[in-house]
Write an enzyme that holds these catalytic residues in place. Sequence first.
Site, short mmCIF file in Angstrom:
data_model
loop_
_atom_site.label_atom_id
_atom_site.label_comp_id
_atom_site.label_asym_id
_atom_site.label_seq_id
_atom_site.Cartn_x
_atom_site.Cartn_y
_atom_site.Cartn_z
CE LYS A 1 0.83 1.42 4.45
NZ LYS A 1 1.60 2.60 4.81
CB SER B 1 0.44 -4.53 7.75
OG SER B 1 1.16 -3.76 8.68
CG ASP C 1 -0.21 0.62 8.54
OD1 ASP C 1 -1.11 1.45 8.79
OD2 ASP C 1 0.91 0.92 8.11
#
Length: 320
Positions: free
Chosen positions: A10, A103, A136
């Site tokens: 991300k 994460s 996260d």
Amino acid sequence: MPVTIRSFAKINLGLKIGPHREDGFHELRTVYQTVALHDVLRLQVTRGTGIEIRTRDPRVPTDESNTCYRIAERGMKALKARGRVVLHIEKSLPVQGGLGGASSNAVATLLALERLVGTQLAPEERLRLAAEVGSDLPLFLLGGTVLGTGRGEEVYPLPDQPPLDCVLVTPEVGVSTPRAFADWDCSPSGKLTASRYSDKLSGFSRTVFAWLSGFSTGVPTHKGGNRAEALLLDLVRAGIENDFEDVVFPQHPELRHVKRALEREGARYASLSGSGSTVYGLFESRAAARKAAARLQAAGLPALASRTLTRREYWRRIWK
Ligand code: C5P
């Protein structure tokens, strides 16, 4: 039979740090966006007990400090499953790079466990486990463009945005997230009064609302160009910056140079992702992103061209 899953990265499209809370975390507002760059995880449950993590990357811990270990333990319990979890991590994402690699790996582990065991946890149970392991993680239970609030773990899906080409540069600079938050608290920007913080966070919400309104009504603020480009220009105009730049750039000036280099190479928007060290740039075409990545690599920077991943693509491509 082992299960193989892609674990995507991300970036943060803007991040506002709010007040330090009583639980030791900071209130946040951010827009997460998943990207196509990924690790590959292979998971199986064999006879026996315990959790075994295998990887060729020496920087990835194989003990209980690995987020995958922690979620596998909780996941086996929640799924009432027995056996030895054997997880193989093929690492492509930078470790501690602000791309949410650890994460994302943990969420992929949970999804793969569910598939192996043949049971799905209720969505709220998945969210609870993920949020327990880290702020996260929950965004990776949604994928695409995601609004993050609370300490980052309260997540809401935003409408899928047109895919954008991007370049990610992750210099070998270790930025510690807890340290970056602590530095923020000591910095002049981290010493706001409660009402100034409240103004700041609602300002972020208003900006995101205005930015999204252009898409839901089909009328981007920027006239002309294609939709993806309109998004880029709207984002730049909206000015949703990453607060971490204020404390991380002075300590690691090379990261500010990377941001400038991305802008020089034609990025329509460039920013630190999370607390870094990844700096990304958004480009108006694949050709522009590839050319920029090649030029940055030639200048000695670890640059990779990638693409943002819509929610639909995230789920379509997750199983390998
Ligand atoms: O939740 P996660 O394990 O990713 O957080 C790591 C550390 O970062 C926390 O222990 C805390 O020091 C800091 N943090 C914070 N505020 C947040 C998220 C993380 O202060 N919203």
